[in-house]
Scaffold this motif. Sequence first.
Motif, PDB file in Angstrom:
ATOM      1  N   GLY A  51       0.578  -1.169  -0.042  1.00 12.42           N
ATOM      2  CA  GLY A  51      -0.057  -0.075   0.082  1.00 12.42           C
ATOM      3  C   GLY A  51       0.788   1.249  -0.180  1.00 12.42           C
ATOM      4  O   GLY A  51       0.287   2.491   0.498  1.00 12.42           O
ATOM      5  N   LEU A  52       2.082   1.363  -0.335  1.00 17.99           N
ATOM      6  CA  LEU A  52       2.798   2.346  -0.611  1.00 17.99           C
ATOM      7  C   LEU A  52       3.056   2.905  -1.686  1.00 17.99           C
ATOM      8  O   LEU A  52       3.151   2.168  -2.731  1.00 17.99           O
ATOM      9  CB  LEU A  52       4.273   2.097   0.130  1.00 17.99           C
ATOM     10  N   LYS A  53       3.305   4.180  -1.988  1.00 14.19           N
ATOM     11  CA  LYS A  53       3.834   4.774  -3.433  1.00 14.19           C
ATOM     12  C   LYS A  53       4.856   4.486  -3.716  1.00 14.19           C
ATOM     13  O   LYS A  53       5.694   4.025  -2.526  1.00 14.19           O
ATOM     14  CB  LYS A  53       3.294   6.302  -3.285  1.00 14.19           C
ATOM     15  N   PRO A  54       5.483   4.617  -4.983  1.00 10.22           N
ATOM     16  CA  PRO A  54       7.008   4.483  -5.413  1.00 10.22           C
ATOM     17  C   PRO A  54       7.868   5.260  -4.427  1.00 10.22           C
ATOM     18  O   PRO A  54       7.738   6.450  -4.072  1.00 10.22           O
ATOM     19  CB  PRO A  54       7.195   4.735  -6.751  1.00 10.22           C
ATOM     20  N   VAL A  55       8.948   4.576  -3.767  1.00 11.91           N
ATOM     21  CA  VAL A  55      10.188   4.991  -3.269  1.00 11.91           C
ATOM     22  C   VAL A  55      11.389   4.761  -4.075  1.00 11.91           C
ATOM     23  O   VAL A  55      11.750   3.604  -3.992  1.00 11.91           O
ATOM     24  CB  VAL A  55      10.166   4.656  -1.908  1.00 11.91           C
ATOM     25  N   THR A  56      12.190   5.817  -4.332  1.00 16.46           N
ATOM     26  CA  THR A  56      13.252   5.603  -5.090  1.00 16.46           C
ATOM     27  C   THR A  56      14.371   6.073  -4.108  1.00 16.46           C
ATOM     28  O   THR A  56      14.220   6.792  -3.243  1.00 16.46           O
ATOM     29  CB  THR A  56      13.407   6.285  -6.252  1.00 16.46           C
ATOM     30  N   THR A  57      15.644   5.367  -4.416  1.00 12.10           N
ATOM     31  CA  THR A  57      16.793   5.767  -3.394  1.00 12.10           C
ATOM     32  C   THR A  57      17.967   6.271  -4.264  1.00 12.10           C
ATOM     33  O   THR A  57      18.188   5.896  -5.360  1.00 12.10           O
ATOM     34  CB  THR A  57      16.983   4.664  -2.520  1.00 12.10           C
ATOM     35  N   GLU A  58      18.892   7.240  -3.691  1.00  9.72           N
ATOM     36  CA  GLU A  58      19.919   7.512  -4.249  1.00  9.72           C
ATOM     37  C   GLU A  58      20.957   7.820  -3.168  1.00  9.72           C
ATOM     38  O   GLU A  58      20.885   8.545  -2.352  1.00  9.72           O
ATOM     39  CB  GLU A  58      19.850   8.759  -4.756  1.00  9.72           C
ATOM     40  N   THR A  59      22.097   7.091  -3.139  1.00  5.21           N
ATOM     41  CA  THR A  59      23.481   7.290  -2.414  1.00  5.21           C
ATOM     42  C   THR A  59      24.257   8.521  -3.046  1.00  5.21           C
ATOM     43  O   THR A  59      24.629   8.413  -3.915  1.00  5.21           O
ATOM     44  CB  THR A  59      24.224   5.936  -2.349  1.00  5.21           C
ATOM     45  N   ARG A  60      24.297   9.652  -1.935  1.00  5.15           N
ATOM     46  CA  ARG A  60      24.932  10.746  -2.372  1.00  5.15           C
ATOM     47  C   ARG A  60      25.289  11.549  -1.166  1.00  5.15           C
ATOM     48  O   ARG A  60      24.474  11.583  -0.208  1.00  5.15           O
ATOM     49  CB  ARG A  60      23.864  11.532  -3.123  1.00  5.15           C
ATOM     50  N   ASP A  61      26.629  11.955  -1.247  1.00  5.60           N
ATOM     51  CA  ASP A  61      27.010  13.107  -0.053  1.00  5.60           C
ATOM     52  C   ASP A  61      26.400  14.297  -0.488  1.00  5.60           C
ATOM     53  O   ASP A  61      27.034  15.198  -1.290  1.00  5.60           O
ATOM     54  CB  ASP A  61      28.735  13.063  -0.198  1.00  5.60           C
TER      55      ASP A  61
END
Length: 406
Positions: free
Chosen positions: A306-316
């Motif tokens: 039941g969650l909307k899309p979650v995208t991730t990005e590793t970044r300083d």
Amino acid sequence: MAILRIERLGHQGDGIARGPVFVPGALPGEEVEGEVVDGILAVPKIVTPSSDRVRGPCAHARSCGGCQLQHASDGFVGDWKTDVVRQALSAHGLDTELRTIATSPSQTRRRAAFSVRRTKKGALAGFHIKASDVIVAVPNCLLVHPDIAAALPLVEQIGMLGASRKGELSVLITRTDGGLDVAVRGGRPLDAALGEMLAGLGRQHDLARLSWEGDVAVARRQPELRMGKANVVPPPGAFLQATPEGEAALLAAVQEVVAGARRVADLFAGCGTFALPLSGAAPVHAVEGEAPMLAALDHGWRNAQGLKPVTTETRDLFRNPLLVDELRRFDAVVIDPPRAGAQAQIAELAAAHMPRIAYVSCNPVSFARDAAALVAQGYTLDWIQVVDQFRWSTHVELAACLTRTR
């Protein structure tokens, strides 16, 4: 011997008399007597006590360095912490609505970092005396959850097994839905023999997980935490909000700021404290410098419903902040930087004309600096929710609403 009147409380919790003279354990308005050495009256006799003075509820209040304000009433501490935020804002010419402070109850801290050293007869575990490397035992600590207070014998056993005769171990204990999660730093190398003994401790104390210098040594159950609709297993020693009540207060403020947003960016996202609950209403892009934390966030999202899309990005985000063109994909941003704040990222947010910003901070001074930079670029500081999840300490947190007005 000198008799002094305390004029105010400093940011480290010491009373300050004219001079300045610093007087630990004193409150504004009190008259104190004692010997001043190098600008410090270290052992004050309270001649005229403040009406806000109370008897510290913890037997270790005088010796332990974990609490600086147990001698002050709850009302005084709440007002003082709110005023710390007000003064930080005032230094930059800012003023706004400061909502009633949300204070976590005693015995709700779900994580604590104990220190432990070996002794001739065993080990000594507890917290450091203020401004000292001396450890004081803290049985029945009133800050931490009873499950963590009861783990002090476990910390001593870990010290006996894994500390050198001269070194000191740090043992971080987190209470999770799966049981206690223990992360040890500063110990001797983990070998097969030590691993076997730690496994025995895991069974004896029914631990969920025990890690040694970042490597998992004991894994009996998943040390899960609920974040929105997702179950998250943080990496060993990962940052988490200190109390469930404090986290709930910060999350409620953030949700109010971004309500109705079509797409949200969560900067310095950690394991998903804000990103995962917010994804129940809108897609979220989570950015964090530590890849293992984002991996935990992503795993939690992928196994939730039941969650909307979650995208991730590793970044300083200190060296490489999200730039204007990247930010224009979003209509609201959550930012929760470390104590230093986020000057570079704030500049990009202002240039992108981000409509709404939910700023979570553990340092009113760096927050006020960043907020002033945004106000100078056309933002309004609408309100601040002050949060105290480090009860009886000088630490204060906040969540703020900033909106673009021009």
